[in-house]
Design an enzyme around this catalytic site. Structure first.
Site, PDB file in Angstrom:
ATOM      1  N   GLU A  44     -44.657 -14.496   5.615  1.00  0.00           N
ATOM      2  CA  GLU A  44     -44.768 -15.552   4.982  1.00  0.00           C
ATOM      3  C   GLU A  44     -43.356 -15.966   4.932  1.00  0.00           C
ATOM      4  O   GLU A  44     -42.715 -15.421   4.001  1.00  0.00           O
ATOM      5  CB  GLU A  44     -45.672 -15.551   3.731  1.00  0.00           C
ATOM      6  CG  GLU A  44     -45.304 -16.829   3.036  1.00  0.00           C
ATOM      7  CD  GLU A  44     -46.558 -17.635   1.817  1.00  0.00           C
ATOM      8  OE1 GLU A  44     -47.414 -15.955   1.523  1.00  0.00           O
ATOM      9  OE2 GLU A  44     -45.930 -18.722   1.278  1.00  0.00           O
ATOM     10  N   ARG A 270     -50.696   0.208   3.823  1.00  0.00           N
ATOM     11  CA  ARG A 270     -49.864  -0.300   3.123  1.00  0.00           C
ATOM     12  C   ARG A 270     -49.057   0.884   2.661  1.00  0.00           C
ATOM     13  O   ARG A 270     -49.113   1.494   1.956  1.00  0.00           O
ATOM     14  CB  ARG A 270     -49.426  -1.682   1.794  1.00  0.00           C
ATOM     15  CG  ARG A 270     -49.963  -1.237   0.450  1.00  0.00           C
ATOM     16  CD  ARG A 270     -49.953  -2.014  -0.040  1.00  0.00           C
ATOM     17  NE  ARG A 270     -48.800  -3.563  -0.388  1.00  0.00           N
ATOM     18  CZ  ARG A 270     -48.668  -4.539  -0.232  1.00  0.00           C
ATOM     19  NH1 ARG A 270     -49.463  -4.960   0.729  1.00  0.00           N
ATOM     20  NH2 ARG A 270     -47.211  -5.017  -0.166  1.00  0.00           N
ATOM     21  N   LYS A 280     -43.160  -9.505  -3.355  1.00  0.00           N
ATOM     22  CA  LYS A 280     -42.838 -10.056  -3.227  1.00  0.00           C
ATOM     23  C   LYS A 280     -42.171 -10.582  -4.134  1.00  0.00           C
ATOM     24  O   LYS A 280     -41.121 -11.416  -4.997  1.00  0.00           O
ATOM     25  CB  LYS A 280     -42.372 -11.182  -1.713  1.00  0.00           C
ATOM     26  CG  LYS A 280     -41.803 -10.537  -0.616  1.00  0.00           C
ATOM     27  CD  LYS A 280     -41.789 -11.844   0.477  1.00  0.00           C
ATOM     28  CE  LYS A 280     -43.801 -11.549   1.302  1.00  0.00           C
ATOM     29  NZ  LYS A 280     -43.290 -12.191   2.303  1.00  0.00           N
TER      30      LYS A 280
HETATM   31  P1  ATP Z   1     -46.419  -9.333  -1.161  1.00  0.00           P
HETATM   32  O1  ATP Z   1     -45.651  -8.849  -1.142  1.00  0.00           O
HETATM   33  O2  ATP Z   1     -46.260 -10.699  -1.519  1.00  0.00           O
HETATM   34  O3  ATP Z   1     -47.900  -8.755  -1.306  1.00  0.00           O
HETATM   35  P2  ATP Z   1     -46.574 -10.099   1.648  1.00  0.00           P
HETATM   36  O4  ATP Z   1     -45.694  -8.843   1.453  1.00  0.00           O
HETATM   37  O5  ATP Z   1     -48.523  -9.788   2.151  1.00  0.00           O
HETATM   38  O6  ATP Z   1     -46.536 -10.421   0.261  1.00  0.00           O
HETATM   39  P3  ATP Z   1     -46.419 -11.221   4.157  1.00  0.00           P
HETATM   40  O7  ATP Z   1     -44.833 -11.951   4.350  1.00  0.00           O
HETATM   41  O8  ATP Z   1     -47.783 -11.880   4.916  1.00  0.00           O
HETATM   42  O9  ATP Z   1     -45.681 -11.395   2.544  1.00  0.00           O
HETATM   43  O10 ATP Z   1     -45.791  -9.877   5.362  1.00  0.00           O
HETATM   44  C1  ATP Z   1     -46.040 -10.135   6.547  1.00  0.00           C
HETATM   45  C2  ATP Z   1     -46.523  -8.633   7.249  1.00  0.00           C
HETATM   46  O11 ATP Z   1     -45.955  -7.224   6.232  1.00  0.00           O
HETATM   47  C3  ATP Z   1     -48.356  -8.578   6.300  1.00  0.00           C
HETATM   48  O12 ATP Z   1     -48.856  -7.961   7.823  1.00  0.00           O
HETATM   49  C4  ATP Z   1     -48.987  -7.367   6.008  1.00  0.00           C
HETATM   50  O13 ATP Z   1     -49.760  -7.252   5.630  1.00  0.00           O
HETATM   51  C5  ATP Z   1     -47.122  -6.355   6.237  1.00  0.00           C
HETATM   52  N1  ATP Z   1     -46.902  -6.019   4.845  1.00  0.00           N
HETATM   53  C6  ATP Z   1     -46.430  -6.555   3.792  1.00  0.00           C
HETATM   54  N2  ATP Z   1     -46.101  -5.245   2.720  1.00  0.00           N
HETATM   55  C7  ATP Z   1     -46.470  -4.354   3.742  1.00  0.00           C
HETATM   56  C8  ATP Z   1     -46.837  -2.922   2.924  1.00  0.00           C
HETATM   57  N3  ATP Z   1     -45.789  -2.764   1.599  1.00  0.00           N
HETATM   58  N4  ATP Z   1     -46.805  -1.862   3.891  1.00  0.00           N
HETATM   59  C9  ATP Z   1     -47.213  -2.145   5.312  1.00  0.00           C
HETATM   60  N5  ATP Z   1     -46.839  -3.693   5.273  1.00  0.00           N
HETATM   61  C10 ATP Z   1     -46.782  -4.395   5.027  1.00  0.00           C
END
Ligand code: ATP
Ligand code: MG
Length: 571
Positions: A44, A270, A280
């Site tokens: 996003e 994650r 974020k």
């Molecule tokens: P936020 O950090 O605010 O929770 P988000 O990290 O989910 O938001 P996105 O832009 O939706 O933000 O993430 C894009 C992709 O990266 C998604 O498929 C998400 O599952 C993956 N992702 C995000 N954070 C992690 C993480 N810590 N480890 C592995 N994958 C991640």
């Protein structure tokens, strides 16, 4: 305390391609006749990418590459309020920098708004979606809790025609934000709260960074995501564990909206890192409240921060490979990331000399006005890196720490009367300590032994220390930024407590030390932004983009000391 994982295997190139449960699933599908594997990375654009995203990128692109398929870069831009082109651009830069290419497979969920809208109408026509007019608060009340079932909204029984009419008028901007929402008609008593008539569309009168004011209704993630996957022909939609509960809804949307293909969602753990926040929202807070200098501050766990700090893309991919892909969440020791950075820089960073806190040593028996070039290896373990010439003269800067007037017990470096080696130059002996009125040491005087040129004594005599140095007449002034962890807390994200502590209380006030007046060897004065060096005995450093001609700025990426290797029992 959280379960800090230190037992990660040591370096092994084949690990990067090792089998994990995701790859096993994909391999089985391919063996079962799946012709083309298509994945997607769906950020996003509401912030910069962080090291957790790097893990997802390595997995999404890695799986596609290994199985000869494709990985789409899809911007999940369904919330106009928080999204921006600045983020779109930074995300593209970061994915490319990490070493992945998406070619022409760049997509935006906003490109599908019209199609998504048509799917929504189809659901209404099938009696599977309705327009609700409860307020957000009421909706929350009706939703129930984990332990109590929800209740049907009074608008749940609206006719297809009435819902269609309202939905079209929602699109036509007849209503203010929050007046109505489109909801799926599933089951308000489902034990899975996600399935309790989830909202599919909401009204938002806002400027979208791509579609402007064309739309005032926006699809929710749970509706847009599966359908975007299906429109693009994604086969394996990989996401993190918090979406497990959303999978039944993902499948419901695919089944009932009837898109052209049938993707499947798979969830993995994650990445969590000790001493690091990875949400974020919290990273944005650090930027907005100016606790850091920006998204690319070298203390940030963002990809742009790590790049600016001096990490290589190879080291980040290596890190992601070693962390692996598991089904259970844990917390990785941030020392492992530093270890991967150090190991790669050790291989590729040329060596150089810089003195962070200079103390002048005047060699009284060295002719005034004379200088000579010393030949130094650029990389002791890699002869192909060649040699360079480093000027030497009568006045030399050494590190203040490398001198003690009254040496402590195990201090073998310079002190009055003692002889040490200046690396690849000469043996020198300190003969006099010059102090100011307050008793501060301001300069040293000493002698050099001409027959030790190159750093060895023909008579075989030994010294116990080798110091780095810079010729005063030739030195360039630099600023060197030393970093420590941004947080003093091992778990600033609150994984252990699951609480939402104010992160500012956990900040490390000493996370940045900007040392001015450092003395660097002349060759470094012209180094381009981004170039990386090992400063002998001090660590790995990268040229910061803040550098100006004649005023270079360096970031310390990592020190030479590897705490992680010790903890993990490597060495
Ligand atoms: P936020 O950090 O605010 O929770 P988000 O990290 O989910 O938001 P996105 O832009 O939706 O933000 O993430 C894009 C992709 O990266 C998604 O498929 C998400 O599952 C993956 N992702 C995000 N954070 C992690 C993480 N810590 N480890 C592995 N994958 C991640
Ligand atoms: Mg997300």
């Amino acid at each position: 305390m959280s379960d800090v994982n230190t037992g990660v295997p040591a370096v092994n190139e084949s690990r990067e391609k090792s089998q994990d449960f995701i790859r096993e699933i994909v391999a089985a599908d391919v063996a079962g006749g799946r012709a083309t594997v298509v994945t997607r990375f769906p950020p996003e654009p509401n912030g910069y990418l962080h090291i957790g995203h790097a893990k997802a990128i390595c997995l999404d692109f890695g799986v596609a590459n290994e199985f000869g398929g494709y990985c789409n870069l899809r911007f999940d831009d369904t919330n106009p309020v928080k999204e921006d082109v600045e983020y779109v651009d930074s995300i593209k830069d970061d994915v490319r920098w990490l070493g992945f290419e998406w070619g022409d497979r760049e997509y935006f969920a906003s490109d599908y708004y019209e199609q998504l809208y048509q799917y929504a109408e189809r659901l209404i026509e099938k009696g599977l979606a309705y327009v609700d007019s409860l307020s957000a608060d009421q909706m929350r009340e009706y939703r129930g809790t984990l332990t109590s079932p929800g209740q049907d909204s009074p608008h749940r029984g609206r006719s297809v025609d009435e819902s269609l009419d309202l939905f079209r008028r929602m699109r036509a901007a007849e209503f203010p934000d929050g007046a109505h929402a489109l909801r799926a008609k599933i089951d308000m008593r489902s034990p899975n709260i996600t399935m309790r008539d989830p909202v599919l569309y909401r009204i938002r009168h806002a400027d979208h960074h791509r579609t402007g004011r064309t739309w005032c209704i926006y699809p929710m993630y749970d509706f847009a995501h599966p359908l975007s996957d299906a429109i693009e022909g994604v086969t394996h939609s990989l996401c993190t564990l918090e979406y497990v509960d959303h999978r039944p809804l993902y499948d419901w949307v695919i089944e009932h909206a009837g898109p052209p293909s049938r993707p499947h969602q798979y969830e993995f753990a994650r990445l969590n890192l000790s001493y690091t926040v990875m949400s974020k929202r919290k990273l944005l807070e650090l930027v907005e409240r100016r606790h850091v200098r920006g998204w690319d501050d070298p203390r940030m766990p963002t990809i742009s921060g790590l790049r600016r700090r001096g990490f290589t893309p190879e080291s980040i991919r290596d890190f992601c490979g070693r962390v692996g892909v598991a089904k259970k969440e844990n917390v990785i020791d941030v020392g492992l990331l530093e270890h991967c950075g150090r190991e790669d820089l050790n291989r590729r960073a040329p060596r150089a000399m810089a003195v962070l806190r200079p103390l002048k040593l005047v060699l009284t028996n060295y002719p005034e006005g004379q200088s000579e070039d010393m030949t130094m290896a650029n990389h002791a373990d890699d002869p192909s890196a060649g040699t360079r010439r480093v000027p030497f003269s009568r006045e030399i800067y050494i590190e203040r720490d490398d001198f003690m007037e009254t040496p402590a017990k195990k201090f073998f470096r310079l002190s009055p009367g003692r002889e040490v080696r200046l690396r690849s130059a000469y043996f020198v002996t300190c003969t006099e300590v010059v102090k100011d009125a307050s008793g501060q040491v301001v300069e040293l005087r000493g002698t050099y032994d001409p027959v030790t040129r190159g750093g060895d004594a023909p008579d075989g005599r030994k010294v116990k220390a080798t110091l780095h140095w810079v010729s005063a007449a030739h030195a360039v002034d630099a600023e060197v930024r030393l970093y420590d962890r941004l947080f003093t807390s091992e778990d600033p994200d609150g994984h252990a407590a699951r609480s939402d502590t104010d992160i500012t209380a956990l900040l490390n006030p000493g996370s940045l030390e900007a040392v001015q007046g450092c003395k660097i060897e002349p060759m470094l004065g012209a180094a381009a932004a981004g170039s990386r060096y090992q400063f002998e005995r001090l660590g790995y450093f990268a040229v910061d983009p803040d550098s100006k001609p004649g005023a270079p700025v360096f970031n310390r990426t990592v020190s030479l000391k590897d705490t992680w290797a010790k903890v993990a029992g490597h060495t």
